[in-house]
Design a protein around this motif. Sequence first.
Motif, PDB file in Angstrom:
ATOM      1  N   ARG A 125      72.930  77.131 -60.982  1.00 54.59           N
ATOM      2  CA  ARG A 125      73.325  78.043 -59.926  1.00 54.59           C
ATOM      3  C   ARG A 125      72.080  78.793 -59.449  1.00 54.59           C
ATOM      4  NH1 ARG A 125      76.860  82.705 -63.118  1.00 54.59           N
ATOM      5  NH2 ARG A 125      75.049  83.963 -63.729  1.00 54.59           N
ATOM      6  N   LEU A 126      72.265  79.685 -58.500  1.00 47.63           N
ATOM      7  CA  LEU A 126      71.133  80.295 -57.801  1.00 47.63           C
ATOM      8  C   LEU A 126      70.200  81.098 -58.690  1.00 47.63           C
ATOM      9  CD1 LEU A 126      73.127  81.498 -54.664  1.00 47.63           C
ATOM     10  CD2 LEU A 126      71.412  79.688 -54.686  1.00 47.63           C
ATOM     11  N   ASP A 127      70.686  81.607 -59.815  1.00 51.16           N
ATOM     12  CA  ASP A 127      69.841  82.412 -60.698  1.00 51.16           C
ATOM     13  C   ASP A 127      69.459  81.660 -61.966  1.00 51.16           C
ATOM     14  OD1 ASP A 127      72.324  82.335 -61.898  1.00 51.16           O
ATOM     15  OD2 ASP A 127      72.342  84.456 -62.452  1.00 51.16           O
ATOM     16  N   GLY A 128      69.620  80.339 -61.961  1.00 48.66           N
ATOM     17  CA  GLY A 128      69.386  79.561 -63.166  1.00 48.66           C
ATOM     18  C   GLY A 128      67.918  79.298 -63.448  1.00 48.66           C
ATOM     19  N   ASP A 129      67.699  78.533 -64.503  1.00 50.29           N
ATOM     20  CA  ASP A 129      66.353  78.106 -64.872  1.00 50.29           C
ATOM     21  C   ASP A 129      65.802  77.227 -63.743  1.00 50.29           C
ATOM     22  OD1 ASP A 129      64.048  77.435 -66.242  1.00 50.29           O
ATOM     23  OD2 ASP A 129      65.052  76.167 -67.713  1.00 50.29           O
ATOM     24  N   PRO A 130      64.578  77.483 -63.255  1.00 46.04           N
ATOM     25  CA  PRO A 130      64.047  76.656 -62.166  1.00 46.04           C
ATOM     26  C   PRO A 130      63.706  75.240 -62.629  1.00 46.04           C
ATOM     27  CG  PRO A 130      62.394  78.240 -62.876  1.00 46.04           C
ATOM     28  CD  PRO A 130      63.665  78.592 -63.587  1.00 46.04           C
ATOM     29  N   VAL A 131      64.502  74.290 -62.204  1.00 44.03           N
ATOM     30  CA  VAL A 131      64.227  72.883 -62.464  1.00 44.03           C
ATOM     31  C   VAL A 131      62.952  72.467 -61.734  1.00 44.03           C
ATOM     32  CG1 VAL A 131      65.090  70.558 -61.972  1.00 44.03           C
ATOM     33  CG2 VAL A 131      66.616  72.271 -62.968  1.00 44.03           C
ATOM     34  N   PHE A 132      62.771  73.024 -60.540  1.00 46.96           N
ATOM     35  CA  PHE A 132      61.518  72.854 -59.814  1.00 46.96           C
ATOM     36  C   PHE A 132      60.882  74.230 -59.672  1.00 46.96           C
ATOM     37  CE2 PHE A 132      64.177  69.287 -58.321  1.00 46.96           C
ATOM     38  CZ  PHE A 132      63.443  68.273 -58.939  1.00 46.96           C
ATOM     39  N   SER A 133      59.769  74.407 -60.368  1.00 50.20           N
ATOM     40  CA  SER A 133      59.127  75.722 -60.483  1.00 50.20           C
ATOM     41  C   SER A 133      57.717  75.721 -59.932  1.00 50.20           C
ATOM     42  CB  SER A 133      59.094  76.138 -61.961  1.00 50.20           C
ATOM     43  OG  SER A 133      58.448  75.141 -62.748  1.00 50.20           O
ATOM     44  N   GLY A 134      57.355  74.683 -59.172  1.00 48.07           N
ATOM     45  CA  GLY A 134      55.985  74.548 -58.687  1.00 48.07           C
ATOM     46  C   GLY A 134      55.497  75.712 -57.864  1.00 48.07           C
ATOM     47  N   LEU A 135      56.387  76.427 -57.200  1.00 46.52           N
ATOM     48  CA  LEU A 135      55.983  77.577 -56.393  1.00 46.52           C
ATOM     49  C   LEU A 135      55.277  78.627 -57.233  1.00 46.52           C
ATOM     50  CD1 LEU A 135      56.168  78.886 -53.529  1.00 46.52           C
ATOM     51  CD2 LEU A 135      58.306  79.948 -54.303  1.00 46.52           C
ATOM     52  N   LEU A 136      55.625  78.688 -58.518  1.00 44.85           N
ATOM     53  CA  LEU A 136      55.038  79.696 -59.402  1.00 44.85           C
ATOM     54  C   LEU A 136      54.054  79.088 -60.401  1.00 44.85           C
ATOM     55  CD1 LEU A 136      58.101  82.034 -60.057  1.00 44.85           C
ATOM     56  CD2 LEU A 136      56.347  82.172 -58.289  1.00 44.85           C
ATOM     57  N   SER A 137      53.481  77.960 -60.080  1.00 40.21           N
ATOM     58  CA  SER A 137      52.337  77.385 -60.794  1.00 40.21           C
ATOM     59  C   SER A 137      52.552  77.195 -62.290  1.00 40.21           C
ATOM     60  CB  SER A 137      51.097  78.263 -60.586  1.00 40.21           C
ATOM     61  OG  SER A 137      50.866  78.534 -59.227  1.00 40.21           O
ATOM     62  N   PRO A 138      53.415  76.263 -62.690  1.00 40.71           N
ATOM     63  CA  PRO A 138      53.505  75.982 -64.132  1.00 40.71           C
ATOM     64  C   PRO A 138      52.212  75.357 -64.633  1.00 40.71           C
ATOM     65  CG  PRO A 138      54.767  74.385 -62.868  1.00 40.71           C
ATOM     66  CD  PRO A 138      54.318  75.425 -61.894  1.00 40.71           C
ATOM     67  N   GLU A 139      51.945  75.541 -65.937  1.00 48.41           N
ATOM     68  CA  GLU A 139      50.751  74.943 -66.526  1.00 48.41           C
ATOM     69  C   GLU A 139      50.837  73.415 -66.428  1.00 48.41           C
ATOM     70  OE1 GLU A 139      48.229  76.549 -67.590  1.00 48.41           O
ATOM     71  OE2 GLU A 139      48.951  78.601 -67.809  1.00 48.41           O
ATOM     72  N   GLY A 140      49.689  72.769 -66.163  1.00 47.88           N
ATOM     73  CA  GLY A 140      49.663  71.321 -66.073  1.00 47.88           C
ATOM     74  C   GLY A 140      49.094  70.866 -64.750  1.00 47.88           C
ATOM     75  N   ASP A 141      49.421  69.624 -64.373  1.00 44.36           N
ATOM     76  CA  ASP A 141      48.862  69.098 -63.128  1.00 44.36           C
ATOM     77  C   ASP A 141      49.561  69.708 -61.925  1.00 44.36           C
ATOM     78  OD1 ASP A 141      51.036  67.227 -62.035  1.00 44.36           O
ATOM     79  OD2 ASP A 141      50.836  66.518 -64.090  1.00 44.36           O
ATOM     80  N   ALA A 142      48.967  69.448 -60.741  1.00 45.40           N
ATOM     81  CA  ALA A 142      49.424  70.118 -59.525  1.00 45.40           C
ATOM     82  C   ALA A 142      50.844  69.742 -59.141  1.00 45.40           C
ATOM     83  CB  ALA A 142      48.471  69.789 -58.372  1.00 45.40           C
ATOM     84  N   ASP A 143      51.334  68.581 -59.580  1.00 43.78           N
ATOM     85  CA  ASP A 143      52.674  68.140 -59.194  1.00 43.78           C
ATOM     86  C   ASP A 143      53.760  68.611 -60.149  1.00 43.78           C
ATOM     87  OD1 ASP A 143      51.822  66.717 -56.923  1.00 43.78           O
ATOM     88  OD2 ASP A 143      51.223  65.025 -58.181  1.00 43.78           O
ATOM     89  N   ARG A 144      53.370  69.229 -61.253  1.00 44.94           N
ATOM     90  CA  ARG A 144      54.358  69.656 -62.239  1.00 44.94           C
ATOM     91  C   ARG A 144      55.288  70.705 -61.621  1.00 44.94           C
ATOM     92  NH1 ARG A 144      55.905  70.060 -67.472  1.00 44.94           N
ATOM     93  NH2 ARG A 144      56.197  72.157 -68.346  1.00 44.94           N
ATOM     94  N   GLY A 145      56.579  70.489 -61.808  1.00 47.23           N
ATOM     95  CA  GLY A 145      57.560  71.420 -61.261  1.00 47.23           C
ATOM     96  C   GLY A 145      57.900  71.150 -59.812  1.00 47.23           C
ATOM     97  N   THR A 146      57.608  69.934 -59.314  1.00 43.51           N
ATOM     98  CA  THR A 146      57.911  69.620 -57.925  1.00 43.51           C
ATOM     99  C   THR A 146      58.641  68.286 -57.821  1.00 43.51           C
ATOM    100  OG1 THR A 146      55.883  68.377 -57.418  1.00 43.51           O
ATOM    101  CG2 THR A 146      55.775  70.778 -57.233  1.00 43.51           C
ATOM    102  N   PHE A 147      59.247  68.081 -56.666  1.00 43.25           N
ATOM    103  CA  PHE A 147      59.844  66.811 -56.277  1.00 43.25           C
ATOM    104  C   PHE A 147      59.223  66.476 -54.925  1.00 43.25           C
ATOM    105  CE2 PHE A 147      64.245  64.497 -55.811  1.00 43.25           C
ATOM    106  CZ  PHE A 147      63.580  63.309 -55.561  1.00 43.25           C
TER     107      PHE A 147
END
Length: 596
Positions: A34-56
């Motif tokens: 739901r809207l306040d859940g764990d971000p499945v895609f979190s790339g906007l907030l720069s997860p550790e790792g490569d540049a594509d991590r947290g994106t689709f």
Amino acid sequence: MSGTANLELAVIGNCQIAALIDSGGAIVWACLPRLDGDPVFSGLLSPEGDADRGTFAISMAGAAQVRQRYVRNTAVVETVHEGNDATLRVTDFCPRFRTRDGMHRPAMIIRIVEAVVGAPVIRVRLQPTSGYGSLSPQVTFGSHALRFATDDLAYRVTTDASLTVISEGRQFALSGALTFILGDDEPIHESPAAFGRALLEQTRMYWEEWVRGLAVPVDYQEAVIRAAITLKLCTFEDTGAMLAALTTSIPEAPDSLRNWDYRFCWLRDSYFTVHALNRLGASQTMRSYLRFIRDTHVRTPVGDLQPLYGISGEPQLAEVTAPSLRGYRGMAPVRVGNQAFEQKQYDVYGAIILGAAQLFYDERLDVDDPQRIFTGLERLGEHAVQGFGRADAGPWELRGSEHVHTYSALMCWAGCDRLAAIALRIGQEQAAARWRQHADSMHARIIAEAWNPRLESFVATFGGDTLDATALLLAELRFLPASDQRFISTVNAVGRQLRTGDLVFRYRDADDFGVPTSTFTVCAFWYVNALAAIGRMEEARERFAQLLSRRNSFGLLSEDIDPHTGELWGNFPQSYSMVGIIISAMRLSRYWEDVV
């Protein structure tokens, strides 16, 4: 996700979930289930790792330009990648439409990828996260789906693409079309292409029908429609909660530490949203919101209401940080939860009463028992009486100090004033007299203690000497007529001290984090409305046009704007800011009968 993060983002959603799509067509933020859940895609907030991590991300080799747009009057986004000999189109949406059983709004994102010209060479990079960027879900292969699982959540991406190619992130030539369906961990018993196309058509028809039902002004229609759809997407329909924004921890200004989680329901903000959508005739949102208030109040029948609640009405929103997310442009901290739930903010009672007032006047609304509703509002009014003139954290949620804030007092007055009017409307003369007495007493005290004759302005706190942009609402809330010289003088004072160009600061005094450096977007719309109210209509229209030009290319606004660079900052999209567009447009537009 390539390049530096920015707020050139589009929103798709269905009032259950939402996703943000960046200027390259990558999904960089989406929470499940739901809207306040764990971000499945979190790339906007720069997860550790490569540049594509947290994106689709879906990209095309050799693309010379990328064009994006909303499909007219919908929440469907098209991204077109164009090269010398190939063109790729990606259509993104979250299904939403009516069925015989009610509204269908699954926790689902659908991406339809089409070769429009030639055989574009594309790459699909699908790297979800869990635990606020700290983990990657376990991946297993099905016959036509990739299954992602964590301890708390399982979902799958069903597709007619090669699972091996997608999982390895390799390039391939596309002929025809592919469909990606991210949703619950359940099989889809038809081809992804047919399933996706059917839901796209039904979703498009839903939004077009919803927009046709809006009472839009003759001018600024495009801006108002986009703002209304966006406010709808910031609503969690299951409970009626309205979110302040869809993100957490996008700073109000660079490296300011003003990073907050806004994925909750602020009672104050929700009043403004209800007011805006009511003006457009979308009154169902008000009824759903009042259901949220009723259910929340049932759980806490004694004591003060909190300024904000979780979208299920949960009161405890303890604030922690997510160390695995480096933050927007690396600007930590990333906060989950919001400690402001512990604060006292006495304006909330008036905000709820104002949000409910239309129920007693709008003949289109079916109100089974107005007396019962009025009795419930009276209980809130008693809290407003008790809170009036008491120190609180104020509308800007100061964390290090409390004062008797003029805005809090003003909203307590507004609640009592409207209760008096509602009581007369339903034939309760004694109640009307009682609430009128409370309102008149409050009115006199605000005049005596919030008006600063030296500054010739209403000020932020009783007996204070600093300005606050909320004073621009004095006429809109009907505390003073717009012709009152004290209001006119206050507008002029705000223009001198808080305005910079077409933008307006909330205040310009140091708070817990220093002196603010970014302007607060909705305050600029309040200033526009105040100018119009005091007769400076042409100036108001000019400033409104400037504000509309500050929206991103999708017509969306965040919480704050840098007055020097014009860059958008703060959580996104900000409901307050989108409300500002609607209210100003309704005030400034010509009448239909003067045009048609």
